[in-house]
Design a protein around this motif. Structure first.
Motif, PDB file in Angstrom:
ATOM      1  N   UNK A   1     -28.865  17.250   6.146  1.00  0.00           N
ATOM      2  CA  UNK A   1     -29.574  18.530   6.278  1.00  0.00           C
ATOM      3  C   UNK A   1     -29.053  19.315   7.475  1.00  0.00           C
ATOM      4  N   UNK A   2     -28.851  18.621   8.595  1.00  0.00           N
ATOM      5  CA  UNK A   2     -28.374  19.308   9.802  1.00  0.00           C
ATOM      6  C   UNK A   2     -26.954  19.831   9.610  1.00  0.00           C
ATOM      7  N   UNK A   3     -26.102  19.027   8.934  1.00  0.00           N
ATOM      8  CA  UNK A   3     -24.701  19.457   8.752  1.00  0.00           C
ATOM      9  C   UNK A   3     -24.615  20.572   7.697  1.00  0.00           C
ATOM     10  N   UNK A   4     -25.545  20.612   6.759  1.00  0.00           N
ATOM     11  CA  UNK A   4     -25.491  21.601   5.671  1.00  0.00           C
ATOM     12  C   UNK A   4     -25.641  23.011   6.197  1.00  0.00           C
ATOM     13  N   UNK A   5     -26.459  23.208   7.251  1.00  0.00           N
ATOM     14  CA  UNK A   5     -26.671  24.561   7.781  1.00  0.00           C
ATOM     15  C   UNK A   5     -25.392  25.192   8.301  1.00  0.00           C
TER      16      UNK A   5
ATOM     17  N   UNK B   1     -21.883  12.741  16.328  1.00  0.00           N
ATOM     18  CA  UNK B   1     -23.120  12.033  16.707  1.00  0.00           C
ATOM     19  C   UNK B   1     -23.489  11.009  15.653  1.00  0.00           C
ATOM     20  N   UNK B   2     -23.314  11.364  14.394  1.00  0.00           N
ATOM     21  CA  UNK B   2     -23.600  10.427  13.312  1.00  0.00           C
ATOM     22  C   UNK B   2     -22.668   9.217  13.357  1.00  0.00           C
ATOM     23  N   UNK B   3     -21.421   9.457  13.735  1.00  0.00           N
ATOM     24  CA  UNK B   3     -20.461   8.352  13.856  1.00  0.00           C
ATOM     25  C   UNK B   3     -20.871   7.371  14.971  1.00  0.00           C
ATOM     26  N   UNK B   4     -21.521   7.908  15.989  1.00  0.00           N
ATOM     27  CA  UNK B   4     -21.910   7.038  17.112  1.00  0.00           C
ATOM     28  C   UNK B   4     -22.978   6.034  16.713  1.00  0.00           C
ATOM     29  N   UNK B   5     -23.770   6.320  15.682  1.00  0.00           N
ATOM     30  CA  UNK B   5     -24.796   5.379  15.237  1.00  0.00           C
ATOM     31  C   UNK B   5     -24.391   4.691  13.949  1.00  0.00           C
ATOM     32  N   UNK B   6     -23.106   4.803  13.594  1.00  0.00           N
ATOM     33  CA  UNK B   6     -22.620   4.191  12.361  1.00  0.00           C
ATOM     34  C   UNK B   6     -22.498   2.685  12.538  1.00  0.00           C
TER      35      UNK B   6
ATOM     36  N   UNK C   1     -20.890  21.656  13.250  1.00  0.00           N
ATOM     37  CA  UNK C   1     -20.786  20.630  12.221  1.00  0.00           C
ATOM     38  C   UNK C   1     -20.004  19.430  12.732  1.00  0.00           C
ATOM     39  N   UNK C   2     -18.927  19.710  13.509  1.00  0.00           N
ATOM     40  CA  UNK C   2     -18.149  18.590  14.070  1.00  0.00           C
ATOM     41  C   UNK C   2     -18.960  17.752  15.045  1.00  0.00           C
TER      42      UNK C   2
END
Length: 498
Positions: A409-413, A475-480, A469-470
């Motif tokens: 949702x956050x990246x879609x904006x 940030x998402x990669x950091x919790x992957x 978006x980047x």
């Protein structure tokens, strides 16, 4: 018989031994006390004699020092020591039971020794007066007369001068020898003084013949008279010093020797009395030791025999109880405890061990039941843990799905905005291209500026949204799942741990 009565019987035997031994020791202690009092009294008396001997010897040394070098300090010390000696005689020796019979003789000899010092001091005062008035007085006059004769002699070449020099040298040597004899009583010094006095007297007639004026002759006559007075004074001094030596030897030293002899005689008696008292003490102590040893051996045999019997009556049942206890500790619960029928304390212990064995059997049964229950509980726990892990995995997947949905949702904006801006920018580019190719006329400046401004705005929005978006993707990669460490960052530790 109960164990307490067995132990009390041993205690009664021990008490009897103590009472008998105490009676023997008390009886012998009285004899030992009497003998020891004699030994102690002899030693105290010996201390008094040693003190008297030390004080009189020191007093004798002080008197000799005072005779050789009189001084008020030495005289005061002699008087103090004299009072100390008399005090020892009157307050200690006369009241001492061992010395009371001999104290009078010892006091008489000591008083004679002390009275001799008074005579010696009186003679010493006479000697000092003789030396000052009849030796040093003429010597001072002779020295003045020599000065007069030298002053009346006009020059060093006068005929009287060699005899005058020899006479004066003899006078100087005579004074040195007289002083040395007065201080040290050396016979050689006295002989030197007399020989030099004769030399002076022999030179006076020679100088009288060689005198060349009346002043010299008058001084020589006076010199002859004073030399004769000096010779007589020195002779008198020699006699007085000899008397002092005799008085010192016959009164002081002899009395001191008598005092020491009396003290030595009393010391011998004290030693004999001490040896006798010590022998009585040793004999009594030996008798007491022999009796105590005999009685101790007899009672020790009785006590050991009774002790062995009582120990065996206690030890054997205790060994059986210990064997039963060891069987219980290794798990052998089937062995019955021996001695439970006894009525003494050992029987009580055996019955207690039997109860302990029954309790151990019940405990083992309870432990078996608990072990079975524990095994069942462990199986149930394993199943519960498996269910818990499944629930945790499901919750983790649900949380991950929510996280992915939120990130999407956050990246879609920003991506949607970027797509909208890009499509709008494409349409504007097509319109700008159509205006450039239009045959109606050229491109106006305002249209070009509008296209540049819109292009710049579109590019800025594209850059801003794509950067957003980047950042979200990073940030998402950091919790992957792969836990990437490609970027170091600062974070709030308290917030993260909460």
């Amino acid at each position: 018989m109960p164990i307490r009565w067995r132990i009390l019987s041993i205690a009664a035997l021990n008490s009897a031994v103590v009472i008998v031994l105490a009676a023997l020791i008390w009886n012998g202690a009285k004899v030992l006390g009497t003998a020891w009092d004699d030994v102690r009294q002899v030693r105290e008396s010996d201390k008094v004699l040693a003190l008297l001997e030390s004080e009189t010897s020191r007093l004798q040394n002080l008197i000799h020092r005072y005779i050789n070098q009189p001084s008020p300090e030495l005289f005061a010390e002699i008087l103090l020591l004299r009072e100390a000696v008399l005090g020892t005689l009157t307050t200690r020796a006369s009241t001492d039971p061992m010395l009371s019979g001999s104290a009078e003789e010892l006091e008489r000899v000591t008083v004679r020794f002390l009275d001799g010092f008074g005579e010696l001091r009186s003679l010493q005062a006479t000697i000092a007066k003789t030396y000052d008035e009849e030796v040093l007085g003429p010597a001072r006059d002779i020295a003045g007369l020599y000065s007069v004769i030298e002053g009346a002699t006009g020059h060093r070449d006068a005929q009287i001068w060699p005899s005058l020099g020899k006479s004066r040298e003899a006078f100087t040597a005579m004074l040195v020898a007289a002083n040395s004899y007065y201080l040290s009583l050396a016979p050689a010094s006295a002989e030197d003084a007399r020989r030099n006095t004769e030399t002076i007297e022999k030179t006076i007639p020679v100088m009288s013949e060689l005198a060349d004026n009346d002043l010299q002759r008058l001084a020589l006559q006076r010199l002859s008279a004073r030399t004769a007075a000096l010779r007589e004074g020195f002779s008198k001094l020699t006699g007085q010093l000899t008397n002092r030596t005799e008085l010192l030897r016959n009164t002081i030293d002899a009395s001191q020797a008598e005092t020491i002899a009396a003290i030595d005689g009393l010391s011998v008696k004290m030693r004999q009395h001490e040896q006798k008292a010590q022998a009585t003490f040793d004999r009594t102590l030996s008798d007491i030791s022999r009796r105590v040893l005999s009685i101790a051996v007899i009672f020790l045999g009785i006590i050991l025999s009774a002790g062995v019997l009582i120990a065996l009556s206690i030890r054997l049942p205790l060994q059986q109880i210990m064997a039963s206890m060891r069987a219980i500790t290794i798990g052998d619960y089937d062995r019955k405890v021996q001695g439970t029928e006894a009525r003494d304390e050992v029987g009580s212990m055996a019955r207690a061990v039997e109860i302990f064995r029954q309790n151990a059997i019940a405990k083992r049964k309870t432990e078996d039941e608990l072990r079975n229950a524990k095994e069942k509980a462990e199986s149930a726990l394993l199943e519960l843990n498996a269910a818990q892990r499944n629930l945790i995995d499901a919750e983790r997947l649900a949380a991950l799905g929510g996280l992915v949905a939120g990130v999407a949702h956050e990246v879609n904006n920003p991506i949607g905005i970027s797509l909208t801006v890009a499509s709008s920018f494409a349409r504007r580019a097509e319109m700008f291209e159509a205006m450039l190719k239009s045959p109606e006329g050229g491109l106006r400046r305002s249209q070009l500026e509008e296209f540049v401004r819109s292009s710049r705005d579109a590019s800025e929005q594209l850059v801003a949204n794509l950067q957003r978006a980047g950042e979200l993707i990073q940030s998402f990669k950091q919790v992957a799942v792969d836990r990437s460490h490609a970027e170091r960052r600062t974070f709030m530790l308290g917030e993260a741990t909460d």
